[in-house]
Design an enzyme around this catalytic site. Structure first.
Site, PDB file in Angstrom:
ATOM      1  CD  GLU A 253      -1.778   2.227   1.936  1.00  0.00           C
ATOM      2  OE1 GLU A 253      -1.473   3.245   1.257  1.00  0.00           O
ATOM      3  OE2 GLU A 253      -1.836   2.202   3.161  1.00  0.00           O
ATOM      4  CB  CYS A 287      -1.809   7.080   2.080  1.00  0.00           C
ATOM      5  SG  CYS A 287      -2.971   5.913   2.816  1.00  0.00           S
TER       6      CYS A 287
END
Length: 479
Positions: A253, A287
């Site tokens: 990720e 993020c």
């Protein structure tokens, strides 16, 4: 009011806490005050070998336990997190900086993640495949992949470890987790809850140390069967290369740079309020934070004006103070980065509508910033700021804005605001992202997959996809 207390730090190996004796350490700082909170012990090579040996033995114990027994331990840990939520939230804010309200939400969400995996781990179903030959039975079993090495960042120090730990444990894997050295206390508290819930020794190990050294040591070991990493794209690529040498499974990720497309048919006031709240959550250090705002020409001026006005009202301060609406950045590197983005925007004739400066005195504070009339050539439009800066530009038609939104190599999250169902469906088909929010920024829950496309990573955490990433399939053919 009694001063909040930080947690005692240590490594956790084979069910025991390891202190700083005969080990080097590094200080952990409060980003709001620059004060030292504690000294974090760093793992030696012998510690890492002990963790690997522990994870190997722990895996053999854990995989043999029933899914119901594993579920009960995860549920007990989730309940302990809820009981201790206020203490853990204070630890999180002390070391990371986000406001206490956000820390409370993060701790409670971490408990929900463990709860969800406790339930879903009992549903790791296999299947029987109809045979084309009489007397032959095809059975597909799901089994845990094996010991896992997981690496988590400093920006979301409770939820990110909870995703990796929850998924691995629910599948029957053991795990060695290296949490961020800048925010270690939150993961220490998470591990304490699992320990107190009755997790067998060796099933979960927690280490800290020089990131490159720890990752190389763990990933190169034949004990490790899977690697899970959350962090920058550059580091993710390096870890993927290390994992490839051992043909190990990876979940990555990685970085994002989320576009927000605002069409002229939206409710401007409601959209602006949602955008400002999402942009400055955790000071933009998320993020999936909205970072590139594309606003239709027809509403660009009022949108920019209202966005800047609401941004200018945000109260910045120590995250422990109830009056604060945004805390400091997590470390001095981020304030330096914010200055460079602002200076680049100025050099390209963009408009600093509000903010653009650091706070005076102690702490890593930077004013919530809005940059308007931003050309696509500006760094803010191609590099993830990971901080409290919103870049806002305009567009004229659908194809143009889709091309600009998809132009970067990243594809983690994206957002759009429109009242047109057809346009929403079209966006779902053409935007290159792993998660798309239409008229909402809520794209992350325990039961849904979290992951990106392109250079934003591979694989997903969360949802049934997150559990599946810790499982392997075995075909049994019986005559």
């Amino acid at each position: 009011m009694e001063a909040p207390r930080y947690t005692a730090l240590g490594l956790y190996i084979d069910g025991r806490w390891v202190t700083a004796e005969e080990r080097s350490g590094q200080p952990v700082y409060n980003p709001a005050t620059d004060e030292e909170l504690a000294i974090l012990p760093l793992a030696t090579a012998d510690d890492l070998d002990a963790a690997l040996d522990s994870a190997s033995r722990g895996f053999m114990v854990w995989r043999r336990m029933t899914a119901h027994a594993r579920s009960n331990i995860l549920r007990r840990a989730a309940n302990l997190l809820r009981e201790r939520s206020e203490t853990i939230a204070e630890v999180l804010t002390l070391e990371q900086g986000k406001i206490i309200a956000e820390s409370r939400i993060e701790v409670m969400l971490s408990a929900d993640i463990l709860d969800w995996y406790a339930e879903e781990g009992m549903r790791a179903y296999g299947r029987v495949v109809p045979s084309r030959t009489p007397g032959i039975r095809f059975t597909v079993l799901q089994e845990p992949v094996g010991p896992v090495a997981a690496f988590t960042p400093w920006n979301v120090p409770a939820v990110t470890p909870a995703r990796k730990i929850g998924g691995a444990l629910a599948a029957g894997c053991s795990i060695i987790i290296k949490a961020a050295e800048e925010t270690p206390g939150t993961c220490v508290e998470l591990v304490k809850a699992l320990h107190d819930a009755g997790l067998p020794p060796g099933v979960l190990n927690l280490v800290f140390g020089a990131p490159a050294e720890v990752s190389r040591h763990l990933i190169s070991s034949p004990t490790i069967r899977k690697v899970s990493f959350t962090g920058s794209t550059a580091i993710g690529k390096e870890l993927t290369k290390l994992a490839a040498d051992g043909t190990k499974r990876v979940t990555m990720e990685l970085g994002g740079h989320a576009p927000v497309i605002v069409f002229a048919d939206c409710d401007v006031e409601r959209t602006v309020q949602a955008c400002v709240a999402a942009k400055f959550r955790n000071a933009g250090q998320v993020c999936i934070s909205p970072t590139r705002f594309f606003v239709h020409d027809k509403i660009y001026a009022p949108f920019l004006r209202r966005f800047a006005a609401l941004t200018g009202e945000i109260a910045v301060g120590n995250g422990l103070l109830p009056s604060s609406q945004m805390g400091p950045l997590a470390n001095p590197r981020r304030t330096t980065a914010m200055h460079s983005f602002v200076e680049d925007a100025r050099e390209r004739d963009a408009t600093i509508v509000t903010g653009g400066n650091a706070g005076a005195g102690a702490g890593n504070f930077f004013a919530p910033t809005v940059v308007g009339h931003l050309p696509d050539e500006a760094r803010l439009m191609s590099e993830e700021p990971f901080g409290p800066i919103a870049g806002i530009t305009s567009f004229r038609d659908f194809d143009e804005v889709v091309h600009r939104a998809n132009a970067l190599p990243y594809g983690l999250a994206g957002y759009a605001f429109t009242e047109s169902l057809r346009r929403a469906n079209d966006l779902s088909d053409v935007l290159e992202v792993g998660m798309l929010g239409i008229n909402t920024f809520s794209v992350s829950t325990p039961e849904t997959p979290f992951g990106g496309v392109k250079e934003s990573g591979s694989g997903s955490e969360g949802g049934i996809e997150g559990l599946d990433s810790y499982l392997v399939k075995k075909l049994v053919v019986q005559a």
